[in-house]
Structures are given as C-alpha cells and as structure tokens.
Scaffold this active site. Sequence first.
Site, PDB file in Angstrom:
ATOM      1  CB  ALA A  64       8.440   1.362  -7.199  1.00 25.50           C
ATOM      2  N   GLY A 109       4.487   1.569  -4.609  1.00 28.90           N
ATOM      3  CA  GLY A 109       5.384   0.863  -3.711  1.00 28.90           C
ATOM      4  C   GLY A 109       5.392   1.438  -2.310  1.00 28.90           C
ATOM      5  CD  GLU A 112       3.394  -3.019  -4.023  1.00 25.77           C
ATOM      6  OE1 GLU A 112       3.199  -4.240  -4.133  1.00 25.77           O
ATOM      7  OE2 GLU A 112       4.106  -2.365  -4.808  1.00 25.77           O
ATOM      8  CD  GLU A 132       1.577  -0.072  -8.080  1.00 25.24           C
ATOM      9  OE1 GLU A 132       2.357  -0.146  -7.123  1.00 25.24           O
ATOM     10  OE2 GLU A 132       0.368   0.236  -7.951  1.00 25.24           O
TER      11      GLU A 132
END
Length: 246
Positions: A64, A109, A112, A132
């Site tokens: 991300a 991300g 994910e 993270e």
Amino acid sequence: MSAGTVEIRRSGSTAVLTLRREAKLNALSTHLERALLRALDDKAVTTSRAVVLTGGDKVFSAGADTGELREMTPEAITAYYRDSGAVYEKVAALPQPTVSAIAGYCLGGGLELALATDFRVADPTAQLGLPEVGIGILPSSGGTYRTVRAVGPARARELVLRGRRLTAAEAHAWGLLTEVSEQGAHLGHALRLAEELAALPPLAVAVTKRVIDVAADSPRESSLLLEQLAYASLNQATHPPTEDPT
C-alpha cells in the site's frame, strides 16, 4: 498511459487486469485502487469466465501507499474502507474464478490483494510478506483474516507479527501459493489455469466459491446444510424437471 492505471485486456474467456504503476513498484495508492474498482466493472471483466490479476513481469505490488494513510484520522480511514479500500473485498466477491500472477515483490497490501483471489501462481523471483506491524500498523484489507485461513494461526504469527518474508518456494510449501511457475512463465501459467476454470459451468463455479467461503467459518451442520441446498438449486438449474406428458 498515465501512472496509476489498470490495463484491461481479454485472453480467450479470461479478463487480464495489469497494475500499471511500475515507477512506484505498483504501490497501491487510492488512485490505483479506484482504477482497479472501475476495471472490475468493465464489460471485458463482467462478461469474462475467469479473471487474472498481475503486476507484470517484474513486480506484483510492493504494498500500500502508506504515505497517503499515515496522516488520516480514524474517521477518514473508515471512509477509505468504504471508498477505494473496498476493492479487496470486491475482488474476493467476484463470481468468476480469479488467479493472481505474481513476480517480484508481493508485500503488504499487494499480498492482501493476491490473497483476495482464489488461486496464486508465482514466478520463482516472487517475495511475499506482510511488514505492516513493523511500521506500527497491521494488515487490514483482509490480510490478517485470509492469512490465518490460508496457513493457520502459528504461521500467520510468523508472517504478520515477525514480518517474515517468504520466497516463492517457501510460500508454496506454506500454502500461500497454488503453484510456482518456471522463470518468466507466471502469467502464461496463470492464464492456462484460468482457462481451465473458465471451461467449468459458471453458475456452479460461482455458487461453489460462496459455499467454500462460508464453510471455512461455519459449523459442520451449517456447512452440510448449505452444501445440500446449493446442490439442490444447481441440480434444478442444470437438469430442470421435464413436464409429465400425462
């Protein structure tokens, strides 16, 4: 093509979505997430029988774009999950079978997003991880939930709490990856898998995907009942009763 877009093309019955933010290692900015949301509603995708998601030959996604979220208030973050942050669950909810074709970094991300697909095929260069917690947050786009479901709580702690980064071979052994391709062949491998799945009856695929998802979190009795009801519905749709001529 402007930075932060998603390229859409068809390969037979399969829609191929390619993240195009190479200069930023396909970091998942809100702009790129919105582009992916729009791509999922494109006719080339909605009329497809399978979907392949890739970042190209060198990187899937390095994660991300955390710089965008760092200064957000709790209210703004809640709004984010209703807006571009909803893309991960939209991928997970697609009725078609979905395959990630992964090379290089698949982190944070990016992992994910890959976990939201049904199958994951990786080049030997792939590196998978969830870093993270090391920067004071946690995987929050379904990553923690899906990692536990994929590898179990003990290995999820290794990935999420310790931030362990896995090679493609390790990720395959752990169950995060479906298959590891030969060097440079991850997209072709994913397309062959997607076309195999695209040949299946689409209604049976869509219903079975949902039954599998629900069964993973349901008691035995509920799962068995759902299987039986789904079977009855599919059988009715596939083999409707003929009228009695008498």
